[in-house]
Design an enzyme around this catalytic site. Structure first.
Site, PDB file in Angstrom:
ATOM      1  N   GLY C  12       0.822  -1.207   0.000  1.00 50.65           N
ATOM      2  CA  GLY C  12       0.000   0.000   0.000  1.00 50.65           C
ATOM      3  C   GLY C  12       0.852   1.250   0.000  1.00 50.65           C
ATOM      4  O   GLY C  12       0.622   2.184   0.772  1.00 50.65           O
ATOM      5  N   ALA C  13       1.852   1.279  -0.875  1.00 51.85           N
ATOM      6  CA  ALA C  13       2.865   2.334  -0.794  1.00 51.85           C
ATOM      7  C   ALA C  13       2.642   3.443  -1.815  1.00 51.85           C
ATOM      8  O   ALA C  13       3.478   4.328  -1.947  1.00 51.85           O
ATOM      9  CB  ALA C  13       4.258   1.737  -0.981  1.00 51.85           C
ATOM     10  N   SER C  14       1.533   3.403  -2.535  1.00 47.98           N
ATOM     11  CA  SER C  14       1.373   4.436  -3.566  1.00 47.98           C
ATOM     12  C   SER C  14       0.998   5.782  -2.960  1.00 47.98           C
ATOM     13  O   SER C  14       1.252   6.822  -3.538  1.00 47.98           O
ATOM     14  CB  SER C  14       0.326   3.999  -4.590  1.00 47.98           C
ATOM     15  OG  SER C  14      -0.924   3.805  -3.954  1.00 47.98           O
ATOM     16  N   ARG C  15       0.408   5.749  -1.762  1.00 43.98           N
ATOM     17  CA  ARG C  15      -0.093   6.998  -1.199  1.00 43.98           C
ATOM     18  C   ARG C  15       0.119   7.049   0.311  1.00 43.98           C
ATOM     19  O   ARG C  15       0.441   6.051   0.943  1.00 43.98           O
ATOM     20  CB  ARG C  15      -1.605   7.106  -1.486  1.00 43.98           C
ATOM     21  CG  ARG C  15      -1.944   7.195  -2.958  1.00 43.98           C
ATOM     22  CD  ARG C  15      -3.446   7.117  -3.166  1.00 43.98           C
ATOM     23  NE  ARG C  15      -3.991   5.803  -2.793  1.00 43.98           N
ATOM     24  CZ  ARG C  15      -5.282   5.519  -2.710  1.00 43.98           C
ATOM     25  NH1 ARG C  15      -6.176   6.459  -2.982  1.00 43.98           N
ATOM     26  NH2 ARG C  15      -5.694   4.330  -2.366  1.00 43.98           N
ATOM     27  N   VAL C  64      -3.021  -7.484  -2.225  1.00 44.92           N
ATOM     28  CA  VAL C  64      -2.345  -8.357  -1.258  1.00 44.92           C
ATOM     29  C   VAL C  64      -3.313  -9.223  -0.467  1.00 44.92           C
ATOM     30  O   VAL C  64      -2.876 -10.123   0.259  1.00 44.92           O
ATOM     31  CB  VAL C  64      -1.437  -7.553  -0.301  1.00 44.92           C
ATOM     32  CG1 VAL C  64      -0.261  -6.968  -1.066  1.00 44.92           C
ATOM     33  CG2 VAL C  64      -2.212  -6.466   0.412  1.00 44.92           C
ATOM     34  N   ASN C  90       1.484  -2.413   5.403  1.00 45.57           N
ATOM     35  CA  ASN C  90       0.818  -1.134   5.594  1.00 45.57           C
ATOM     36  C   ASN C  90      -0.569  -1.122   4.974  1.00 45.57           C
ATOM     37  O   ASN C  90      -1.437  -0.357   5.387  1.00 45.57           O
ATOM     38  CB  ASN C  90       1.697  -0.036   4.969  1.00 45.57           C
ATOM     39  CG  ASN C  90       0.979   1.288   4.875  1.00 45.57           C
ATOM     40  OD1 ASN C  90       0.693   1.912   5.884  1.00 45.57           O
ATOM     41  ND2 ASN C  90       0.661   1.710   3.655  1.00 45.57           N
ATOM     42  N   TYR C 161     -12.793  -1.697  11.612  1.00 42.74           N
ATOM     43  CA  TYR C 161     -11.398  -1.350  11.336  1.00 42.74           C
ATOM     44  C   TYR C 161     -10.505  -1.625  12.543  1.00 42.74           C
ATOM     45  O   TYR C 161      -9.465  -2.284  12.460  1.00 42.74           O
ATOM     46  CB  TYR C 161     -11.334   0.133  10.938  1.00 42.74           C
ATOM     47  CG  TYR C 161      -9.927   0.684  10.867  1.00 42.74           C
ATOM     48  CD1 TYR C 161      -9.120   0.438   9.756  1.00 42.74           C
ATOM     49  CD2 TYR C 161      -9.409   1.472  11.904  1.00 42.74           C
ATOM     50  CE1 TYR C 161      -7.831   0.946   9.698  1.00 42.74           C
ATOM     51  CE2 TYR C 161      -8.125   1.983  11.852  1.00 42.74           C
ATOM     52  CZ  TYR C 161      -7.333   1.716  10.745  1.00 42.74           C
ATOM     53  OH  TYR C 161      -6.065   2.215  10.696  1.00 42.74           O
ATOM     54  N   LYS C 165      -7.424  -4.313  13.332  1.00 42.88           N
ATOM     55  CA  LYS C 165      -6.059  -3.895  13.681  1.00 42.88           C
ATOM     56  C   LYS C 165      -5.628  -4.495  15.022  1.00 42.88           C
ATOM     57  O   LYS C 165      -4.452  -4.818  15.217  1.00 42.88           O
ATOM     58  CB  LYS C 165      -5.990  -2.360  13.742  1.00 42.88           C
ATOM     59  CG  LYS C 165      -6.058  -1.690  12.360  1.00 42.88           C
ATOM     60  CD  LYS C 165      -4.871  -2.071  11.483  1.00 42.88           C
ATOM     61  CE  LYS C 165      -4.775  -1.205  10.233  1.00 42.88           C
ATOM     62  NZ  LYS C 165      -3.710  -1.673   9.318  1.00 42.88           N
TER      63      LYS C 165
END
Lengths: 365, 483, 255
Positions: C12-15, C64, C90, C161, C165
C-alpha cells in the site's frame, strides 16, 4: 545481451587502448563490467542464484566492485557457465592437487576472448617488443593435458610468438634434457634472444637436471624466462630469491628478465611482473582485469597497505563469472599488488583440526 | 599502556634472570600483553631437569597420595576464587593472550577447575586404581604377589594450542603419579602452566619445585632432545606432523604418549525436536559450537539431525543460527587471522554450492550454519571458528557408519536422544572409534576422571613394580622367627 | 540508519503513510518495492519520490488480500532485488474515517468485520507466508505492521477497522514469539490520526482540533511522522526489540 554481442564488445575492448584519463578508463571498465555481470546473471543460473542470495542483481549492482566474488571453491561443485557444458569448446580444470582432490572447472564457450586476452597481454608483458623468438616450453602439450589452461596458454605462446624451432621440451616421459641442452646451445650460438617458458616446478626439475650434468648456459642478451604456478609439491620448494638466482646462474638470464606469470584456471587473463630483480615483485594486469585486496568474509576492500585476499574481476572470463575470490594473500601497492602466497589452510589454534589438517590426517590414516 | 613483561617460565633451582629472553607481544593493539619467554638451550634444560628430579625425590616421592590430593585441592581452591591475585591474573591475561572472549574464558575456567577439586581428584584416582594406596605402598595383586605403582622421576609434557588450562590435565595426573614435570608451553598460550605452579607454591613451595615450566621456539631441536633424554616418559600434544617429529627425537628408553588433534560431532534425535524442545536443543548445540570457537577437540564439526521430528533438520538449523547469533552478543568470537577468515570463506563456499547445501548467516557475521539436506550426508571437517554444518539424516542409527572412516581422529559425540537409544547408539559409535559420548551442551566440558581419548589418565603414567607371588613364601623361609 | 544494500517491501505504498515510509527507506539507501493496488500513477509518483530521495524503487501492482497475487508480488520483488530484508505491512481494506457517518455497532453486519480482517490480517498473513521462507533461510529479517492507536483508545469507535487492527497486533505478537528464535523480528507501529491521507480526508477540522487539543505534542500526525518509528523498528537499532507496539500519536496513548 546475447553471446555474439558480448564477445564482440569484449574483443573490441581488449584490442583498443584504454583511455589515458584514469576516470575515463574507470568508467569504461565499469560500463563493460556491468554488462558482463548482467549477461552472466541472465545466462548462468548457478551464478544468478549465488548472486541473488547476496541481494546482488543487475538492479542492485551499480559499481563493478559490487559484483559478488565467487570463491574458487565454488568452481568445484557448480557448473558456472553461461552455455551448457556440452556446448563448450574447452573445459579447463584445476590440477586437483589441492586437498580433497576435487577439481574446479571453467567452461569456455569459445576461446576467442581467452586467446585475444592472452596474446595482447603476453606481447606487452613478456615479448619485450619482439614479434617472435624461439620459445622452449617446459610443460606438456595440450594434447597431453587437454584440461589444462596452462598447457593451452603456453602452446598459444609457442604458436603466436615462437619462431620456427620453438617446441615443447616435456613429453609423456618428462623433460627432454638433451633437447633442452641442444636448444640452449643453439640459442647461445645464434645471439638472438631465446625464451624459456613453463611451470615453476618444471624449471626446478630442469635446474636440477642441468646441475647434475654440470651444465650452465649464457643465453643471448634479450633472452627471458617465464615461470608460473609455483612448486605445488611437484618439485622441491625454493625461496623466490634462491629460485631466480638459480635461473640467472644456470641460464645466464638476468633476474630482471625472469618474469613470473600469475594466472589461474578460474581466470581468462593473466598477471605479470616486470622481472624479479627484487622479490616479491609487483604483479599487474591489463586494462580488462582488476584486482582488489579484500576481507575474505565481507568481500570489502581492506584499508590501503593491509593484507587481504585477492579478488579479481576479469571481463575476459565472460562465459563463467567475472569476479572470483581467491585464497591467495596479497597486498595492494603502487602499480599493482604483491602476491604473498596461500592465505587459507590455517591450523586450529587448539586441539581440534581445521579442514586442511583433517584431510591430511584422514588420508594418512 | 605498557606493562612489564610477564615471565612465562618457572625454573626451580635456576636464576631465570641470567637467561636471555624473547619478549612476545599478544593481544589487541590497544591493550597489548608482553610475555617474556626465557631462552633455554640444551644445557639449561638438562640442568632444570636435574633440579626437578632432585626435588621430586626429596618431596613428591615421599608424599602419600592423599597429601598430594589435599595440596592440589588447596591450590585449585585459590584458582577458583575470582578475587585471588593469581586467578585475577588468569582472568585478565588469558583472554588477551588467546583472543577468546573474557567472559567465556572466565566461566570456562571455573567450570574446568571445578573438575580438579578433591572429590573429583579422588574420582580420577578411583577411575584408574581399584586401590589407590598402590601409589603409596605395595598392595596385594589379584594374580598373587604385591605391586606398587611408580610414576617416572621425570615426565616431559609438551603442550600445544591456545585453549586455556590444557596443561592442568597432565600436570595433575603427573603429580598424582608422583612424577616430577618439565612442561614445555606453546607460544600460543604460555601463561597458564606457570600461574598454576604459583598457586601450588603458595600451598606447598617444596612441591612446586617438582614442576618446571619451560619454553623454546617451535622447531628448535636441541632443547627438546635434551628434555626427551632426561625424561622417562613424554606426553606430547599437537598435530600429527608435530607429534611425529617429537616422537622421532624421543630416545627408545623414553616412553612416548601422543595426544593428537581430534574431531567431534553431535547427533540429535527426532524426540529432541518437538515444538517445545527445539529451541533448547539448539541452544545446547550452539553452546558447544561457541565454546572456545570450536578450537578444542571436543567441539562439534557436524551436527547430524534426524528427520521426522516436529522441527525439520532445516528448521533446526534456523534455530541454531539464532542461538549462535545470541551468543555473538554475549560471547563474541575472537578476531580471526587472515588465514582463518579465508578458511571460513572457503568452507562457506563449499557448503553453499554443494548439491543440497545452503548456508545461513551473514558472511560478515561471527558464525555460519551450513545445512545439508542429506544429499551429501557425510561427515566433513569444519573451518572452525563457529562454522557448523547441520546434516539431515533419516535415522541416527545411520551415523556411525558415516564417521567410521575417520575412527582414528574421532573423539566426542554429543547426543540428544531418549535413554533407550543412548546405549544402542553409543555401542555403534564406540565401534566406530568414538571415545566419549556426552549430552549436547556438555561436549566441551568433560567430567572429572574421564578417559582422555579413551585412555587412563594416571595409570598410563605409572609402571608397576611387583613382588613375585613366590617371593614372600620364599622369604618366609629366611625369617628369623621361622621355626 | 543505513539501509544501503537492503530491500524493503512496503504494501500500500502508492499513497499516504505507505508512500512516506517508502520514501524514508529510500532516503536511507534502501531498494524499495512499492506495492500498490490500483493507482498506477500514484505508485509512479512514489517511485519518483524514492529515487529523488536517493534510493531505488520498483512498483509492483498486487491485491495483497489475494494469496496468489501476494506470492507473485514477492517473486517479482526477488527477481529485481534478490532478497527482501524488511516487510512493512501497511495496506488495509478500503475505509473511510468519518466520525459523523461511521456505522454504529448496530448498523454493522459481520461482513463489515470480515472485510477489515481480510484487509489487515489476511493480507498480512498471505504476504508473510510468501516472504518468511527467505528470511528464515537467512535467519534474519524484520517485519513491521501498521495498526492504530484506536485499539488502545477508541476516540471514535471504528468497530470493524479497529477490531481488525487489534487482531493484527495479536497476530504480530504470536509471530514474534515464533520467529524470534529463528532470527526474524516482528513489531507494530500504531499511529494516531494521520492527516492528510486519502482515508482521513473525511475527518473534519473540528475533530482534528479536538484530538490535537488532547495530544501532549499538540497536533495530529503527518505521514512522515510515522516513517521514523517504522524505520527504527526495521533497523539494527531495534535489534533487541520484537513483539512490541509503538504508539505514534504525539502521546495521546501512553502504554
Amino acid at each position: 545481451m546475447d553471446q555474439e554481442h558480448i564477445i564482440a564488445e569484449l574483443l573490441a575492448f581488449i584490442e583498443a587502448d584504454p583511455p589515458s584519463d584514469p576516470a575515463a578508463a574507470d568508467a569504461a571498465f565499469e560500463a563493460l563490467a556491468l554488462k558482463v555481470f548482467a549477461y552472466q546473471f541472465q545466462h548462468n543460473a548457478p551464478f544468478a542464484k549465488f548472486a541473488r542470495a547476496r541481494g546482488k542483481t543487475p538492479r542492485t549492482v551499480k559499481r563493478w566492485a559490487d559484483i559478488p566474488a565467487v570463491p574458487i571453491n565454488a568452481f568445484k561443485s557448480l557448473d558456472l557457465t553461461c552455455r551448457p557444458p556440452e556446448d563448450c569448446v574447452a573445459t579447463f580444470m584445476t590440477s586437483g592437487t589441492t586437498l580433497g582432490g576435487v577439481r574446479g572447472k571453467s567452461y569456455h564457450a569459445t576461446l576467442s576472448v581467452y586467446d585475444a586476452s592472452m596474446r595482447r597481454n603476453f606481447a606487452q608483458r613478456f615479448m619485450g617488443g619482439q614479434e617472435r623468438m624461439p620459445l622452449g616450453v617446459l610443460f606438456p602439450t595440450p594434447a597431453l593435458l587437454p584440461n589444462s589452461s596452462l598447457a593451452h596458454y603456453l602452446d598459444l605462446a609457442r604458436q603466436h610468438f615462437g619462431s620456427p624451432g620453438s617446441r615443447h621440451l616435456i613429453g609423456p616421459d618428462g623433460i627432454d634434457i638433451d633437447g633442452l641442452c641442444q636448444d640452449l646451445e643453439r640459442a647461445e650460438a645464434s645471439s638472438a634472444p631465446y625464451g624459456l617458458i613453463g611451470a615453476s616446478f618444471s624449471l626446478v626439475h630442469a635446474l636440477d637436471a642441468l646441475a647434475t650434468r654440470g651444465r650452465r648456459f649464457r643465453l643471448p642478451e634479450g633472452s627471458r624466462i617465464l615461470d608460473t604456478g609455483g612448486f605445488k609439491g611437484q618439485s622441491r620448494e625454493l625461496e623466490p630469491d634462491a629460485f631466480y638466482d638459480a635461473l640467472a646462474m644456470t641460464f645466464g638470464v638476468p633476474r630482471r628478465r625472469c618474469i613470473n606469470m600469475y594466472g589461474m584456471t578460474e581466470l581468462s587473463t593473466q598477471f605479470y611482473d616486470d622481472g624479479n630483480a627484487a622479490c616479491p615483485s609487483v604483479k599487474s594486469g591489463p586494462h580488462w582485469i582488476r584486482a582488489r585486496v579484500v576481507d575474505p568474509l565481507t568481500g570489502q576492500s581492506v584499508p590501503d597497505g593491509a593484507t587481504g585476499v585477492l579478488a579479481h574481476t576479469d571481463l575476459a572470463h565472460f562465459n563463467i563469472v567475472a569476479t572470483i575470490l581467491t585464497e591467495d594473500a596479497g597486498i595492494a601497492v603502487d602499480g599493482g599488488f604483491l602476491l604473498l602466497g596461500r592465505a587459507a589452510g590455517a591450523a586450529a589454534a587448539g586441539c581440534s583440526m581445521a579442514v586442511d589438517a583433517f584431510l591430511k590426517a584422514a588420508s594418512a590414516a | 599502556m605498557t606493562e612489564h613483561p610477564i615471565l612465562a617460565a618457572r625454573l626451580p633451582g635456576m636464576n631465570a634472570d641470567a637467561l636471555g629472553h624473547v619478549t612476545q607481544t599478544y593481544g589487541p593493539a590497544d591493550a597489548p600483553v608482553s610475555i617474556a619467554l626465557p631462552k633455554l638451550d640444551a644445557a639449561a634444560i638438562a640442568a632444570v631437569a636435574a633440579s626437578v628430579k632432585t626435588a621430586t625425590r626429596r618431596t613428591l616421592k615421599t608424599y602419600p597420595v592423599a597429601r598430594i590430593v589435599d595440596t592440589l585441592d588447596a591450590a585449585i581452591a585459590r584458582l577458583l576464587d575470582r578475587a585471588h591475585p593469581i586467578r585475577r591474573q588468569m582472568d585478565r591475561l588469558l583472554p588477551r593472550l588467546t583472543g577468546y572472549d573474557a567472559d567465556m574464558v572466565g566461566l570456562g575456567l571455573t567450570r574446568y577447575l571445578m573438575t580438579f577439586r578433591k572429590p573429583e581428584l579422588l574420582r580420577f584416582l578411583a577411575e584408574d586404581f581399584p586401590n589407590p594406596a598402590i601409589l603409596d605402598g605395595f598392595q596385594p595383586l589379584p594374580k598373587g604377589g604385591y605391586g606398587r605403582a611408580y610414576g617416572a622421576d621425570l615426565t616431559a609434557h609438551i603442550w600445544a594450542g591456545n585453549v586455556p588450562g590444557l596443561p592442568l590435565w597432565s600436570l595433575a595426573a603427573g603429580l598424582l603419579a608422583k612424577s616430577g614435570a618439565v612442561g614445555k608451553v606453546p607460544t600460543a598460550e604460555p601463561l597458564f602452566a606457570g600461574l598454576f605452579v604459583d598457586a601450588l607454591a603458595e600451598v606447598d613451595p617444596a612441591l612446586a619445585e617438582c614442576i618446571a615450566v619451560v619454553w623454546w621456539q617451535g622447531g628448535e631441536e636441541a632443547p627438546e632432545r635434551a628434555l626427551l633424554e632426561a625424561a622417562e616418559l613424554a606426553l606430547a600434544y599437537g598435530g600429527n606432523a608435530a607429534l611425529a617429529a617429537i616422537r622421532a627425537r624421543t630416545p627408545i628408553t623414553t616412553r612416548f604418549l601422543a595426544y593428537g588433534h581430534k574431531v567431534s560431532f553431535a547427533m540429535i534425535g527426532r524426540e529432541a525436536l518437538d515444538a517445545a524442545k527445539t529451541a533448547e536443543t539448539a541452544r545446547a548445540a550452539a553452546y558447544d559450537v561457541m565454546r572456545y570457537d570450536q578450537q578444542g577437540c571436543f567441539a562439534p564439526h557436524v551436527i547430524f539431525v534426524e528427520a521426522g521430528g516436529r522441527s525439520s533438520p532445516e528448521r533446526f538449523a534456523g534455530h541454531l543460527a539464532q542461538e549462535l547469533q545470541a551468543f555473538e552478543r554475549t560471547y563474541p568470537r575472537r578476531a580471526l587471522s587472515l588465514g582463518e577468515a579465508a578458511d571460513v570463506a572457503a568452507w562457506r563456499a563449499a557448503a553453499e554450492t554443494s548439491p543440497g547445501g545452503a548456508v545461513i548467516g551473514d558472511p560478515a557475521g561471527l558464525w555460519t550454519v551450513a545445512f545439508d539436506d542429506g544429499t551429501d550426508g557425510q561427515f566433513s571437517p569444519s573451518s572452525l571458528n563457529r562454522a557448523i554444518r547441520v546434516v539431515a539424516v533419516q535415522r541416527l542409527e545411520d551415523v556411525a557408519a558415516r564417521v567410521a572412516p575417520y575412527r582414528r581422529l574421532l573423539q566426542t559425540a554429543g547426543l540428544a536422544c531418549a535413554p533407550d537409544r543412548l546405549f544402542a547408539l553409543s555401542a555403534e559409535l564406540g565401534l566406530a572409534g568414538v571415545r566419549r559420548v556426552a549430552a549436547l551442551g556438555d561436549m566441551t566440558a568433560p567430567e572429572a576422571g574421564w578417559h582422555h581419548d579413551g585412555r587412563f589418565n594416571i595409570l598410563d603414567l605409572v609402571e608397576i613394580t611387583e613382588i613375585d607371588g613366590r617371593a614372600l613364601p620364599t622369604a618366609d623361609r629366611l625369617a628369623a622367627y621361622v621355626d | 540508519m543505513d539501509f544501503a544494500g537492503k530491500t524493503v517491501l512496503v504494501t500500500g505504498a502508492s499513497r499516504g503513510i505507505g508512500r512516506a515510509i517508502a520514501t524514508a527507506f529510500a532516503g536511507e539507501g534502501a531498494g524499495v518495492v512499492v506495492n500498490y493496488l490500483a493507482n498506477t500513477e500514484a505508485a509512479a509518483e512514489t517511485v519518483a519520490a524514492c529515487e529523488a530521495a536517493g534510493g531505488d524503487a520498483f512498483p509492483v501492482q498486487a491485491d495483497v488480500t489475494d494469496l496468489a497475487a501476494a506470492a507473485r508480488l514477492v517473486k517479482e520483488a526477488l527477481d529485481q532485488f534478490g532478497r527482501i530484508d524488511v516487510l512493512v505491512n501497511n495496506a488495509f481494506g478500503p475505509y473511510r474515517f468519518d466520525p459523523e457517518t461511521r456505522k454504529r455497532h448496530w448498523e454493522l453486519d459481520w461482513n463489515d468485520y470480515q472485510r477489515q480482517i481480510d484487509g489487515s490480517v489476511k493480507a498480512a498473513h498471505g504476504l508473510i507466508q510468501a516472504v518468511l521462507p527467505g528470511m528464515l533461510a537467512r535467519a534474519d529479517g524484520a517485519i513491521v505492521m501498521l495498526a492504530t492507536d484506536l485499539v488502545a483508545r477508541p476516540s471514535v469507535p471504528y468497530h470493524d477497522y479497529t477490531t481488525a487492527k487489534a487482531a493484527l497486533i495479536g497476530y504480530a505478537r504470536n509471530l514474534a514469539a515464533e520467529t524470534g528464535p529463528l532470527g526474524v523480528r516482528v513489531n507494530t507501529v500504531a499511529p494516531g490520526l494521520v492527516y492528510p491521507t486519502d482515508a482521513s480526508r473525511g475527518t473534519k477540522q473540528a475533530m482534528r482540533d479536538a484530538i490535537a487539543s488532547q495530544t501532549p505534542l499538540r497536533r495530529v500526525a503527518t505521514p512522515a511522522d510515522i516513517a521514523g518509528p517504522v524505520l527504527f523498528l526495521a533497523s539494527p537499532w531495534a535489534r533487541f526489540m520484537t513483539g512490541q507496539t509503538l504508539y505514534v500519536d504525539g502521546g495521546l496513548v501512553m502504554a
